[in-house]
Design a protein around this motif. Structure first.
Motif, mmCIF file in Angstrom:
data_model
loop_
_atom_site.group_PDB
_atom_site.id
_atom_site.type_symbol
_atom_site.label_atom_id
_atom_site.label_comp_id
_atom_site.label_asym_id
_atom_site.label_seq_id
_atom_site.Cartn_x
_atom_site.Cartn_y
_atom_site.Cartn_z
ATOM 1 N N ILE A 180 0.859 -1.185 0.000
ATOM 2 C CA ILE A 180 0.000 0.000 0.000
ATOM 3 C C ILE A 180 0.893 1.234 0.000
ATOM 4 O O ILE A 180 1.680 1.428 0.931
ATOM 5 N N PRO A 181 0.820 2.065 -1.015
ATOM 6 C CA PRO A 181 1.683 3.246 -1.059
ATOM 7 C C PRO A 181 1.328 4.231 0.047
ATOM 8 O O PRO A 181 0.178 4.330 0.479
ATOM 9 N N LYS A 182 2.312 4.957 0.507
ATOM 10 C CA LYS A 182 2.133 5.907 1.596
ATOM 11 C C LYS A 182 1.079 6.942 1.244
ATOM 12 O O LYS A 182 1.073 7.506 0.144
ATOM 13 N N GLY A 183 0.170 7.170 2.177
ATOM 14 C CA GLY A 183 -0.855 8.188 1.996
ATOM 15 C C GLY A 183 -2.142 7.694 1.374
ATOM 16 O O GLY A 183 -3.061 8.475 1.159
ATOM 17 N N TYR A 184 -2.230 6.388 1.098
ATOM 18 C CA TYR A 184 -3.399 5.825 0.432
ATOM 19 C C TYR A 184 -4.095 4.780 1.296
ATOM 20 O O TYR A 184 -3.461 4.094 2.104
ATOM 21 N N GLU A 185 -5.404 4.659 1.096
ATOM 22 C CA GLU A 185 -6.182 3.539 1.591
ATOM 23 C C GLU A 185 -6.312 2.523 0.456
ATOM 24 O O GLU A 185 -6.280 2.897 -0.725
ATOM 25 N N ALA A 186 -6.458 1.256 0.811
ATOM 26 C CA ALA A 186 -6.513 0.208 -0.210
ATOM 27 C C ALA A 186 -7.788 -0.607 -0.072
ATOM 28 O O ALA A 186 -8.159 -1.014 1.036
ATOM 29 N N TYR A 187 -8.436 -0.854 -1.204
ATOM 30 C CA TYR A 187 -9.634 -1.694 -1.271
ATOM 31 C C TYR A 187 -9.466 -2.635 -2.465
ATOM 32 O O TYR A 187 -9.378 -2.175 -3.609
ATOM 33 N N PHE A 188 -9.418 -3.940 -2.183
ATOM 34 C CA PHE A 188 -9.118 -4.910 -3.234
ATOM 35 C C PHE A 188 -10.083 -6.086 -3.177
ATOM 36 O O PHE A 188 -10.609 -6.440 -2.112
ATOM 37 N N ILE A 189 -10.318 -6.685 -4.334
ATOM 38 C CA ILE A 189 -11.091 -7.918 -4.428
ATOM 39 C C ILE A 189 -10.267 -8.898 -5.255
ATOM 40 O O ILE A 189 -9.594 -8.516 -6.217
ATOM 41 N N ASP A 190 -10.289 -10.159 -4.839
ATOM 42 C CA ASP A 190 -9.535 -11.181 -5.560
ATOM 43 C C ASP A 190 -10.496 -12.189 -6.182
ATOM 44 O O ASP A 190 -11.695 -12.181 -5.929
ATOM 45 N N GLY A 191 -9.944 -13.049 -7.022
ATOM 46 C CA GLY A 191 -10.710 -14.118 -7.620
ATOM 47 C C GLY A 191 -10.481 -15.423 -6.880
ATOM 48 O O GLY A 191 -9.597 -15.533 -6.031
ATOM 49 N N GLU A 192 -11.296 -16.414 -7.211
ATOM 50 C CA GLU A 192 -11.106 -17.727 -6.597
ATOM 51 C C GLU A 192 -9.735 -18.288 -6.941
ATOM 52 O O GLU A 192 -9.147 -19.041 -6.170
ATOM 53 N N LYS A 193 -9.230 -17.935 -8.117
ATOM 54 C CA LYS A 193 -7.892 -18.323 -8.539
ATOM 55 C C LYS A 193 -7.084 -17.051 -8.779
ATOM 56 O O LYS A 193 -7.572 -16.103 -9.379
ATOM 57 N N ASN A 194 -5.830 -17.044 -8.322
ATOM 58 C CA ASN A 194 -5.009 -15.847 -8.517
ATOM 59 C C ASN A 194 -4.871 -15.471 -9.981
ATOM 60 O O ASN A 194 -4.801 -14.287 -10.328
ATOM 61 N N GLU A 195 -4.855 -16.478 -10.854
ATOM 62 C CA GLU A 195 -4.667 -16.181 -12.274
ATOM 63 C C GLU A 195 -5.864 -15.468 -12.890
ATOM 64 O O GLU A 195 -5.784 -14.949 -14.014
ATOM 65 N N ASP A 196 -7.013 -15.453 -12.174
ATOM 66 C CA ASP A 196 -8.154 -14.690 -12.669
ATOM 67 C C ASP A 196 -7.862 -13.196 -12.677
ATOM 68 O O ASP A 196 -8.513 -12.440 -13.402
ATOM 69 N N ILE A 200 -8.483 -0.684 -5.694
ATOM 70 C CA ILE A 200 -8.460 0.776 -5.733
ATOM 71 C C ILE A 200 -7.626 1.289 -4.574
ATOM 72 O O ILE A 200 -7.854 0.928 -3.415
ATOM 73 N N TYR A 201 -6.638 2.127 -4.883
ATOM 74 C CA TYR A 201 -5.954 2.947 -3.893
ATOM 75 C C TYR A 201 -6.571 4.337 -3.938
ATOM 76 O O TYR A 201 -6.781 4.888 -5.024
ATOM 77 N N THR A 202 -6.854 4.912 -2.779
ATOM 78 C CA THR A 202 -7.434 6.251 -2.755
ATOM 79 C C THR A 202 -6.893 7.064 -1.586
ATOM 80 O O THR A 202 -6.679 6.532 -0.491
ATOM 81 N N ARG A 203 -6.658 8.343 -1.834
ATOM 82 C CA ARG A 203 -6.229 9.254 -0.778
ATOM 83 C C ARG A 203 -7.412 9.848 -0.029
ATOM 84 O O ARG A 203 -7.227 10.609 0.917
ATOM 85 N N HIS A 204 -8.622 9.507 -0.429
ATOM 86 C CA HIS A 204 -9.833 10.050 0.177
ATOM 87 C C HIS A 204 -10.729 8.890 0.600
ATOM 88 O O HIS A 204 -10.969 7.978 -0.186
#
Length: 268
Positions: free
Chosen positions: A49-65, A70-74
């Protein structure tokens, strides 16, 4: 408001290649990342997570999917994981952050380039069938979204170029996914019938503006590129576009970042 969209072909390797160093110089408000190829919890565990950002992520059942994030400063008002399509949501292909005056979504379509006829699962589907099914479902979602009063920016790797000016001449001669007639017709409907806006093309009409140089096409050496990465807008914010470019000098993956500036206040 500056929005960055980039397909990284694996977030960890992109960071190793200097993605966060590049990002620190961009002063971006929202960064949409496609194809991170990780479990969502690993983003925080591995300090990705880069400095100054919040992180919101979704993954798939398989990593290759792939997976998107989204990284956001707000701080967003809400996060939507998926768009209520079972297959796409299992594969981690959509995430949306709602801010006060605009929503920003990150989208990753399946890739079928070079594997069009490869079987997928146990349902006699090919890789191209799988991609087409996603595009149909996402198209229906866009139809509904474009009827709303709320304004949206979709940062999307659609794995498809639109016009001949969006693909090098090599693709004009090959019968491959990413530039097939029915795939391009889908984009015709998105832009011409539904009224969606291709933000980059609003300010840059030049040819050879590519975002992807797949290894399959021998990459950078012959400039065998294709523009498959978009920032898609609802019509109500068309006139807020200030500037935008493809930073094709980067090498975090075989995709280049798309950077767009908008006259939109993202904070509360």
């Amino acid at each position: 408001m500056r929005v960055v969209s980039i397909s990284v072909n694996g977030l960890a390797q992109a960071v190793e290649k200097g993605f966060f160093d590049w990002l620190a110089a961009q002063d971006a408000d929202v960064v949409c990342v496609q194809d991170h190829r990780m479990r969502a919890y690993e983003i925080e565990d591995y300090n990705l997570i880069p400095k100054g950002y919040e992180a919101y992520f979704i993954d798939g059942e398989k990593n290759e999917d792939g997976g998107v994030g989204i990284y956001t400063r707000h701080f967003p008002k809400a996060i939507m994981y998926g768009f209520a399509n079972e297959q796409a949501d299992r594969e981690g292909r959509f995430i949306q952050a709602d801010f006060d005056k605009v929503s920003v979504a990150c989208v990753l379509a399946p890739c079928a380039l070079g594997k069009e006829d490869d079987p997928i699962g146990d349902n006699d589907l090919t890789a191209l069938d799988h991609k087409d099914d996603f595009m149909e479902a996402f198209g229906l979602h866009m139809q509904k979204t474009l009827r709303k009063r709320r304004q949206f920016i979709f940062c999307a790797n659609l794995q498809t170029a639109h016009h001949v000016t969006d693909a090098s001449s090599r693709y004009h001669k090959l019968d491959v996914s990413g530039f097939l007639p029915h795939e391009r017709a889908w984009l015709d409907r998105l832009f011409d019938e539904m009224g969606c806006i291709d933000a980059f093309r609003e300010i840059n009409k030049q040819s050879n503006q590519f975002t992807w140089w797949p290894e399959w096409a021998e990459g950078w050496r012959k400039n065998a590129g294709i523009r498959v990465d978009y920032q898609l807008l609802t019509p109500g914010i068309r006139k807020t576009i200030l500037d935008g470019w493809i930073d094709d000098g980067t090498r975090f993956s075989d995709h280049a970042p798309v950077v767009m500036d908008y006259d939109i206040e993202i904070g509360f």
